[in-house]
Design a protein around this motif. Structure first.
Motif, PDB file in Angstrom:
ATOM      1  N   MET A 172       0.813  -1.240  -0.171  1.00 51.76           N
ATOM      2  CA  MET A 172      -0.270  -0.015   0.057  1.00 51.76           C
ATOM      3  C   MET A 172       0.916   1.338  -0.063  1.00 51.76           C
ATOM      4  O   MET A 172       0.361   2.181  -0.720  1.00 51.76           O
ATOM      5  N   ARG A 173       1.969   1.305   0.788  1.00 47.86           N
ATOM      6  CA  ARG A 173       2.776   2.287   0.449  1.00 47.86           C
ATOM      7  C   ARG A 173       3.323   2.470  -0.884  1.00 47.86           C
ATOM      8  O   ARG A 173       3.689   3.697  -1.175  1.00 47.86           O
ATOM      9  N   MET A 174       3.832   1.390  -1.376  1.00 50.09           N
ATOM     10  CA  MET A 174       4.332   1.587  -2.920  1.00 50.09           C
ATOM     11  C   MET A 174       3.401   2.017  -3.763  1.00 50.09           C
ATOM     12  O   MET A 174       3.336   3.039  -4.583  1.00 50.09           O
ATOM     13  N   PHE A 175       1.755   1.721  -3.616  1.00 49.75           N
ATOM     14  CA  PHE A 175       0.793   2.442  -4.327  1.00 49.75           C
ATOM     15  C   PHE A 175       0.554   3.869  -3.919  1.00 49.75           C
ATOM     16  O   PHE A 175       0.611   4.786  -4.881  1.00 49.75           O
ATOM     17  N   LEU A 176       0.564   4.093  -2.684  1.00 50.21           N
ATOM     18  CA  LEU A 176       0.419   5.488  -2.295  1.00 50.21           C
ATOM     19  C   LEU A 176       1.450   6.590  -2.834  1.00 50.21           C
ATOM     20  O   LEU A 176       1.301   7.506  -3.379  1.00 50.21           O
ATOM     21  N   ASP A 177       2.727   6.121  -2.748  1.00 56.39           N
ATOM     22  CA  ASP A 177       3.787   6.905  -3.228  1.00 56.39           C
ATOM     23  C   ASP A 177       4.027   6.882  -4.717  1.00 56.39           C
ATOM     24  O   ASP A 177       4.728   7.569  -5.179  1.00 56.39           O
ATOM     25  N   GLY A 178       3.625   5.708  -5.375  1.00 53.04           N
ATOM     26  CA  GLY A 178       4.055   5.736  -6.657  1.00 53.04           C
ATOM     27  C   GLY A 178       2.886   6.394  -7.719  1.00 53.04           C
ATOM     28  O   GLY A 178       2.050   7.221  -7.238  1.00 53.04           O
ATOM     29  N   ARG A 179       3.231   6.184  -9.073  1.00 52.46           N
ATOM     30  CA  ARG A 179       2.324   6.847 -10.016  1.00 52.46           C
ATOM     31  C   ARG A 179       1.627   5.843 -10.789  1.00 52.46           C
ATOM     32  O   ARG A 179       2.143   4.828 -10.883  1.00 52.46           O
ATOM     33  N   VAL A 180       0.467   5.959 -11.083  1.00 46.46           N
ATOM     34  CA  VAL A 180      -0.534   5.248 -11.698  1.00 46.46           C
ATOM     35  C   VAL A 180      -1.170   5.897 -12.878  1.00 46.46           C
ATOM     36  O   VAL A 180      -1.002   7.047 -12.939  1.00 46.46           O
ATOM     37  N   HIS A 181      -1.599   4.942 -13.842  1.00 51.35           N
ATOM     38  CA  HIS A 181      -2.403   5.705 -15.106  1.00 51.35           C
ATOM     39  C   HIS A 181      -3.634   5.105 -15.202  1.00 51.35           C
ATOM     40  O   HIS A 181      -3.938   3.946 -14.784  1.00 51.35           O
ATOM     41  N   GLY A 182      -4.546   6.155 -15.664  1.00 52.97           N
ATOM     42  CA  GLY A 182      -5.901   5.835 -15.725  1.00 52.97           C
ATOM     43  C   GLY A 182      -6.708   6.608 -16.625  1.00 52.97           C
ATOM     44  O   GLY A 182      -6.191   7.866 -16.924  1.00 52.97           O
ATOM     45  N   ALA A 240     -24.598  -2.879  -9.369  1.00 51.00           N
ATOM     46  CA  ALA A 240     -24.604  -3.359  -8.013  1.00 51.00           C
ATOM     47  C   ALA A 240     -23.364  -3.485  -7.215  1.00 51.00           C
ATOM     48  O   ALA A 240     -23.291  -3.397  -6.085  1.00 51.00           O
ATOM     49  N   HIS A 241     -22.261  -3.393  -8.184  1.00 56.12           N
ATOM     50  CA  HIS A 241     -21.036  -3.351  -7.556  1.00 56.12           C
ATOM     51  C   HIS A 241     -20.317  -1.849  -7.229  1.00 56.12           C
ATOM     52  O   HIS A 241     -19.245  -2.059  -6.538  1.00 56.12           O
ATOM     53  N   GLY A 242     -21.131  -0.961  -7.378  1.00 54.36           N
ATOM     54  CA  GLY A 242     -20.918   0.421  -6.824  1.00 54.36           C
ATOM     55  C   GLY A 242     -20.025   1.139  -7.962  1.00 54.36           C
ATOM     56  O   GLY A 242     -19.698   0.915  -9.131  1.00 54.36           O
ATOM     57  N   ASP A 243     -19.413   2.102  -7.412  1.00 58.55           N
ATOM     58  CA  ASP A 243     -18.499   3.063  -8.109  1.00 58.55           C
ATOM     59  C   ASP A 243     -17.149   2.519  -8.027  1.00 58.55           C
ATOM     60  O   ASP A 243     -16.588   2.544  -6.926  1.00 58.55           O
ATOM     61  N   TRP A 244     -16.335   2.704  -9.074  1.00 62.16           N
ATOM     62  CA  TRP A 244     -14.721   2.291  -8.964  1.00 62.16           C
ATOM     63  C   TRP A 244     -14.003   3.333  -9.909  1.00 62.16           C
ATOM     64  O   TRP A 244     -14.434   3.836 -11.074  1.00 62.16           O
ATOM     65  N   PHE A 245     -12.659   3.513  -9.520  1.00 59.64           N
ATOM     66  CA  PHE A 245     -11.582   4.189 -10.369  1.00 59.64           C
ATOM     67  C   PHE A 245     -10.744   2.946 -10.833  1.00 59.64           C
ATOM     68  O   PHE A 245     -10.404   2.072  -9.885  1.00 59.64           O
ATOM     69  N   CYS A 246     -10.640   2.854 -11.804  1.00 55.89           N
ATOM     70  CA  CYS A 246      -9.693   1.668 -12.672  1.00 55.89           C
ATOM     71  C   CYS A 246      -8.162   2.546 -12.608  1.00 55.89           C
ATOM     72  O   CYS A 246      -8.326   3.351 -13.871  1.00 55.89           O
ATOM     73  N   VAL A 247      -7.263   2.037 -12.465  1.00 57.28           N
ATOM     74  CA  VAL A 247      -5.921   2.642 -12.589  1.00 57.28           C
ATOM     75  C   VAL A 247      -4.857   1.631 -12.725  1.00 57.28           C
ATOM     76  O   VAL A 247      -5.170   0.341 -12.373  1.00 57.28           O
TER      77      VAL A 247
END
Length: 298
Positions: free
Chosen positions: A184-194, A209-216
């Protein structure tokens, strides 16, 4: 081999070099457009090349020129200017801001003025190189460049074999079903694209029914492959820190999760994806520790 004999072409190409270290450096959006047709032609970059391949070629061209400099400070200065191996909080500060932060953090023992001067000495070397032949790259060259970019790792004199370079976050989350603090630290500190919405933030996907999501995606090539496979209709994409994505999801009125590296094929590729449901997003949004702090304890 690609030749750059035409004076008019090389002169125009040299003018475009200043666009590479601007803004987010080699990670800026539309890097291929910033290069211009003359520089793309000299460096052997196809007009329709994928953004990831454009970055790889630019990195490799710069690295070949850098090899001509014996100054041990030059790699730190050059890659900081171009935004490779830079702390996430400094990534979008522009060349001047990144060099200032490098000096302020004590990563070099020289002044900001000296760093700037040496960077422009390197840039002069790049300009001179445009008047000569441009050697082609091998598959191994591209493999190394891809791993340097994915892992935010700088080329070095003692470069390990390609398969020894960490794949970064995408490898860390493979087969992971529940969030682990270090990942999770890698995810928070790193860069993602989407996919990006009109305001420049992540685009929300409503899954009924599965709700709202960001896909990165942890690698821009994964984003491109997903878009091609699904024929997704979104018109623009963006690049953010994982922390920015979490804050955007936590700030929405409707509970919103984040899906990292979703598979383009329904029911497959789940081992390489990591879902962060709204409850996990709410917890991560409370994380106020500075980037790179050890999260393996507590």
């Amino acid at each position: 081999m690609t030749s750059a004999k035409e004076t008019k072409m090389s002169r125009r190409a040299k003018d475009r070099l200043h666009h590479i270290h601007a803004r987010a450096g080699i990670r800026q959006d539309a890097l291929g457009r910033a290069l211009g047709p003359e520089l793309r032609a000299i460096w052997g970059i196809a007009d329709d090349a994928e953004p990831g391949r454009v970055r790889e070629i630019v990195l490799l061209r710069l690295n070949r020129v850098l090899g001509q400099f014996a100054d041990p400070l030059m790699p730190e200065i050059v890659w900081t200017a171009y935004n490779l191996g830079v702390d996430p909080e400094d990534a979008d500060a522009g060349m001047v801001g990144r060099l200032k932060a490098m000096v302020r953090r004590g990563r070099v023992k020289v002044s900001e003025r000296t760093c700037t001067r040496r960077f422009y000495e390197f840039l002069a070397g790049v300009k001179n190189s445009l008047d000569g032949f441009q050697e082609d790259f091998t598959g191994k060259d591209f493999e190394l460049a891809s791993k340097w970019l994915a892992g935010n790792v700088r080329p070095g004199p003692d470069e390990p074999a390609p398969d020894a370079i960490p794949d970064g976050l995408s490898t860390a989350i493979r087969g992971l079903r529940d969030p682990v603090p270090s990942v999770m630290r890698m995810f928070l500190d790193g860069r993602v694209h989407g996919p990006s919405d009109g305001s420049g933030g992540p685009l929300v996907a409503g899954l009924g029914a599965h709700g709202d999501w960001f896909c990165v995606f942890t690698d821009e090539r994964l984003l491109v492959a997903y878009r091609q496979a699904t024929r997704a209709g979104w018109a623009r994409s963006g690049r953010w820190s994982g922390r920015e994505v979490v804050r955007a999801a936590a700030g929405r009125i409707r509970p919103t999760g984040v899906l990292v590296n979703p598979s383009p094929v329904r029911g497959s590729g789940i081992d390489a994806a990591l879902p962060l449901p709204p409850a996990e997003i709410a917890r991560l949004a409370l994380d106020r520790r500075p980037p790179h702090e050890d999260a393996g304890h507590g």
